[in-house]
Scaffold this motif. Sequence first.
Motif, PDB file in Angstrom:
ATOM      1  N   ASN A 625      36.297  64.957  32.645  1.00  0.00           N
ATOM      2  CA  ASN A 625      36.334  63.589  32.109  1.00  0.00           C
ATOM      3  C   ASN A 625      35.442  63.454  30.883  1.00  0.00           C
ATOM      4  O   ASN A 625      35.812  62.801  29.899  1.00  0.00           O
ATOM      5  N   VAL A 626      34.238  64.086  30.939  1.00  0.00           N
ATOM      6  CA  VAL A 626      33.316  64.032  29.806  1.00  0.00           C
ATOM      7  C   VAL A 626      33.931  64.712  28.591  1.00  0.00           C
ATOM      8  O   VAL A 626      33.882  64.196  27.462  1.00  0.00           O
ATOM      9  N   ASN A 627      34.518  65.884  28.782  1.00  0.00           N
ATOM     10  CA  ASN A 627      35.122  66.612  27.657  1.00  0.00           C
ATOM     11  C   ASN A 627      36.309  65.856  27.061  1.00  0.00           C
ATOM     12  O   ASN A 627      36.507  65.842  25.843  1.00  0.00           O
ATOM     13  N   ASP A 628      37.096  65.205  27.949  1.00  0.00           N
ATOM     14  CA  ASP A 628      38.214  64.396  27.445  1.00  0.00           C
ATOM     15  C   ASP A 628      37.702  63.242  26.589  1.00  0.00           C
ATOM     16  O   ASP A 628      38.252  62.948  25.516  1.00  0.00           O
ATOM     17  N   GLU A 629      36.639  62.577  27.073  1.00  0.00           N
ATOM     18  CA  GLU A 629      36.083  61.464  26.300  1.00  0.00           C
ATOM     19  C   GLU A 629      35.493  61.962  24.985  1.00  0.00           C
ATOM     20  O   GLU A 629      35.628  61.322  23.937  1.00  0.00           O
ATOM     21  N   LEU A 630      34.836  63.128  25.019  1.00  0.00           N
ATOM     22  CA  LEU A 630      34.216  63.673  23.812  1.00  0.00           C
ATOM     23  C   LEU A 630      35.274  63.965  22.752  1.00  0.00           C
ATOM     24  O   LEU A 630      35.079  63.671  21.563  1.00  0.00           O
ATOM     25  N   LYS A 631      36.402  64.504  23.185  1.00  0.00           N
ATOM     26  CA  LYS A 631      37.480  64.797  22.232  1.00  0.00           C
ATOM     27  C   LYS A 631      37.997  63.500  21.598  1.00  0.00           C
ATOM     28  O   LYS A 631      38.224  63.424  20.388  1.00  0.00           O
ATOM     29  N   THR A 632      38.181  62.471  22.432  1.00  0.00           N
ATOM     30  CA  THR A 632      38.656  61.182  21.916  1.00  0.00           C
ATOM     31  C   THR A 632      37.662  60.588  20.924  1.00  0.00           C
ATOM     32  O   THR A 632      38.036  60.066  19.862  1.00  0.00           O
ATOM     33  N   LEU A 633      36.365  60.684  21.243  1.00  0.00           N
ATOM     34  CA  LEU A 633      35.321  60.154  20.356  1.00  0.00           C
ATOM     35  C   LEU A 633      35.288  60.906  19.027  1.00  0.00           C
ATOM     36  O   LEU A 633      35.133  60.298  17.949  1.00  0.00           O
ATOM     37  N   GLU A 634      35.422  62.217  19.095  1.00  0.00           N
ATOM     38  CA  GLU A 634      35.381  63.014  17.862  1.00  0.00           C
ATOM     39  C   GLU A 634      36.580  62.703  16.969  1.00  0.00           C
ATOM     40  O   GLU A 634      36.456  62.615  15.743  1.00  0.00           O
ATOM     41  N   ASP A 635      37.758  62.502  17.581  1.00  0.00           N
ATOM     42  CA  ASP A 635      38.934  62.112  16.798  1.00  0.00           C
ATOM     43  C   ASP A 635      38.700  60.765  16.119  1.00  0.00           C
ATOM     44  O   ASP A 635      39.044  60.573  14.939  1.00  0.00           O
ATOM     45  N   ALA A 636      38.120  59.833  16.893  1.00  0.00           N
ATOM     46  CA  ALA A 636      37.839  58.515  16.326  1.00  0.00           C
ATOM     47  C   ALA A 636      36.798  58.604  15.212  1.00  0.00           C
ATOM     48  O   ALA A 636      36.877  57.892  14.197  1.00  0.00           O
ATOM     49  N   TRP A 637      35.789  59.496  15.393  1.00  0.00           N
ATOM     50  CA  TRP A 637      34.741  59.667  14.359  1.00  0.00           C
ATOM     51  C   TRP A 637      35.356  60.201  13.066  1.00  0.00           C
ATOM     52  O   TRP A 637      35.035  59.729  11.963  1.00  0.00           O
ATOM     53  N   LEU A 638      36.272  61.200  13.176  1.00  0.00           N
ATOM     54  CA  LEU A 638      36.939  61.748  11.989  1.00  0.00           C
ATOM     55  C   LEU A 638      37.759  60.672  11.284  1.00  0.00           C
ATOM     56  O   LEU A 638      37.754  60.552  10.049  1.00  0.00           O
ATOM     57  N   THR A 639      38.466  59.863  12.078  1.00  0.00           N
ATOM     58  CA  THR A 639      39.284  58.797  11.499  1.00  0.00           C
ATOM     59  C   THR A 639      38.415  57.792  10.755  1.00  0.00           C
ATOM     60  O   THR A 639      38.735  57.366   9.638  1.00  0.00           O
ATOM     61  N   ALA A 640      37.303  57.379  11.387  1.00  0.00           N
ATOM     62  CA  ALA A 640      36.412  56.405  10.759  1.00  0.00           C
ATOM     63  C   ALA A 640      35.776  56.973   9.492  1.00  0.00           C
ATOM     64  O   ALA A 640      35.622  56.269   8.484  1.00  0.00           O
ATOM     65  N   THR A 641      35.394  58.255   9.525  1.00  0.00           N
ATOM     66  CA  THR A 641      34.784  58.891   8.349  1.00  0.00           C
ATOM     67  C   THR A 641      35.772  58.948   7.189  1.00  0.00           C
ATOM     68  O   THR A 641      35.416  58.656   6.027  1.00  0.00           O
ATOM     69  N   GLU A 642      37.015  59.305   7.494  1.00  0.00           N
ATOM     70  CA  GLU A 642      38.035  59.347   6.446  1.00  0.00           C
ATOM     71  C   GLU A 642      38.269  57.961   5.853  1.00  0.00           C
ATOM     72  O   GLU A 642      38.456  57.813   4.633  1.00  0.00           O
ATOM     73  N   ALA A 643      38.251  56.939   6.717  1.00  0.00           N
ATOM     74  CA  ALA A 643      38.441  55.580   6.221  1.00  0.00           C
ATOM     75  C   ALA A 643      37.311  55.168   5.291  1.00  0.00           C
ATOM     76  O   ALA A 643      37.528  54.530   4.251  1.00  0.00           O
ATOM     77  N   LEU A 644      36.061  55.535   5.663  1.00  0.00           N
ATOM     78  CA  LEU A 644      34.909  55.197   4.819  1.00  0.00           C
ATOM     79  C   LEU A 644      34.966  55.944   3.490  1.00  0.00           C
ATOM     80  O   LEU A 644      34.681  55.369   2.425  1.00  0.00           O
ATOM     81  N   GLU A 645      35.355  57.233   3.535  1.00  0.00           N
ATOM     82  CA  GLU A 645      35.469  58.008   2.297  1.00  0.00           C
ATOM     83  C   GLU A 645      36.545  57.423   1.386  1.00  0.00           C
ATOM     84  O   GLU A 645      36.397  57.398   0.154  1.00  0.00           O
ATOM     85  N   ALA A 646      37.633  56.935   1.993  1.00  0.00           N
ATOM     86  CA  ALA A 646      38.691  56.325   1.191  1.00  0.00           C
ATOM     87  C   ALA A 646      38.189  55.068   0.489  1.00  0.00           C
ATOM     88  O   ALA A 646      38.533  54.799  -0.674  1.00  0.00           O
ATOM     89  N   LEU A 647      37.353  54.287   1.198  1.00  0.00           N
ATOM     90  CA  LEU A 647      36.780  53.092   0.580  1.00  0.00           C
ATOM     91  C   LEU A 647      35.838  53.465  -0.564  1.00  0.00           C
ATOM     92  O   LEU A 647      35.841  52.843  -1.639  1.00  0.00           O
TER      93      LEU A 647
END
Length: 649
Positions: A625-647
């Motif tokens: 469960n922890v590893n599944d959540e970690l993967k989801t968080l890392e995907d969300a972190w990459l998405t948020a970082t890309e959005a900030l870089e685009a701005l």
Amino acid sequence: MITLKNVTLRRSAKVLLEHASVTLNPGEKVGLVGRNGAGKSSLFALFNGNLHEDAGEYYIPSQWRMGQVSQDMPETEQSATEFVIEGDTVLNAAREEVKASETTDDGDRMAHAYMALYDAGEHDAPSRAQALILGLGFKTTELENPVNSFSGGWRMRLQLARALMCPSDLLLLDEPTNHLDLDALVWLEAWLKRYEGTMVVISHDREFLDAVTNVTLHIDAGKLVRYGGNYSKFEDMRAEQMELQQNAFSKQQDKIAHLQKFIARFKAKASKAKQAQSRVKALDRMEKIAPLLADADFTFEFKEPANLPNPMLSMSGVSFGYPPPADAPDGTPPTVIVQNVSRSVLAGQRIGILGANGQGKSTVVKTVARDLAPIGGEVTEGKGLNIGYFAQQELDVLRPADTPLEHMIRLVKEMTAEGRIAGQATREQDLRSFLGTFNFGGDMVKQAVGSMSGGEKARLVLCMIVWQRPNLLLLDEPTNHLDLATREALAMALNEFEGTVMLVSHDRALLRSVCDEFWMVSRGGVAPFDGDLDDYQRYLLDEAKRQREAIKETQNQLNKQQAKASAKPAKPVVTPDARRKWTTEIARLDTRIATVSAEGAALEGKLSQNPLPHEIAELGKRLKNVNDELKTLEDAWLTATEALEALDA
């Protein structure tokens, strides 16, 4: 632990407990028993702080969390699931802290808040709540229905689920089985056996008490006595004590009579005056043993039926259900619940009707009782069939403003009009005498039924049924409001009844003592159940387990879908607040990733220390469960970082 030391407890002028002392240890499961009015509910009020001791000392650990069923009827448009989730006070507090932390720029506070929210079970709260709701007999289609859409009995089940949802060190349950049928009762027993805290329960169901308690507290005549063991063990030990007390009392009475005889014979003789005086003093100093005042037994019997048709009734291809509502469009078909039943009910049969909630037990009984018409097929009644019907809602049919005597007089008029009077005495004095056999004596025959207890109302319904001299008894949950003594009286009366019995009940002691065979209402049909009540309990537990696993799998799939959806960013919008939004989100995700990574490292460390086999399975499950959540968080972190870089670009 809970301790009472020389506690005196009063309600108005009545002394309920006097100099009572007892200790309840952590983790004990306690059955609280005693006659109605002895003070059981008042002792509960002491435990939960609504009542305070009038003398003596009462102690309960201040840090203990308490769970109990609210007696208020809930009025809310919340869904059943959300209503039960709100019973988790720890989760509610964690949710509030997350909201508060998000209004600050304190990263540490946010990290701790999100960690506490996870530890409080936010991720599986819906599945935990729904497992409770389904276990207590609701259908999967009702999980999101508004609380206000349910009847009173079902809302009280939701209150029970809410109490079980609350993390607690002390669980107080006052008649928790009253609104349950057998499948929900079996599930509740299994749940309570797994409960790790201290529990105190009031119940009139002896098998339930035997199954879930290991200590019995008995309140009687202002005294509180602790017995080690469940209700059956308590009965055995109490019987021994009563026998010893009666023997001691008898011996003391013999000794007193001997002393008094000596005193009376020699007190006038000067030569014997000293000896007589010493016996007077011995008599005064003697600590008198109280005579045994056993609870008065309540018994009744069903009158011999005027005739016994055989078969009582026959069913050929019968379908059971409900007609369309009065406001339904023309052509709306009836609702069929059980269909194509071909069975006969014979004279002298004792049939217990089993079936999980919602399968149609009460529908079958209502149709046999003529309250519902068959949807299809044919029901053929034997000549002279006289049905005595106790419905679950029978107490609601009683007229609150009328007295027991008025109910009996009206019953005589109705039966006379129908030509069903079979030699019963119908004078008012005869009716008074008959009511007296059911403990409606003196002024009670003229007391408004609305002011009576549930148990007294149930006794009145039984009284009215017995007077009709039925030859077929249809009993749908007759024990809901009956105390132990009245339940035992009912079982004895049913065993001596010469007619036929069809019984739906969650009281297994009653089913075991009365029924010779069982019918199973299941999957739209009725068939003989080849087994005993223990087999049926195992069947119900297997069904409950299957339901829990199904709802848990559904919730896991939903959680995964929600996680994926939250990981997809909205198209970046270039506004002054947009950059701050993504910066804050990245900071939150950084904090959460660090926390979850630390938890994963800790779990891996535990796995490397050669834990026990059952611990390996649990640790592995948590790590996944922890590893599944970690993967989801890392995907969300990459998405948020890309959005900030685009701005920034």
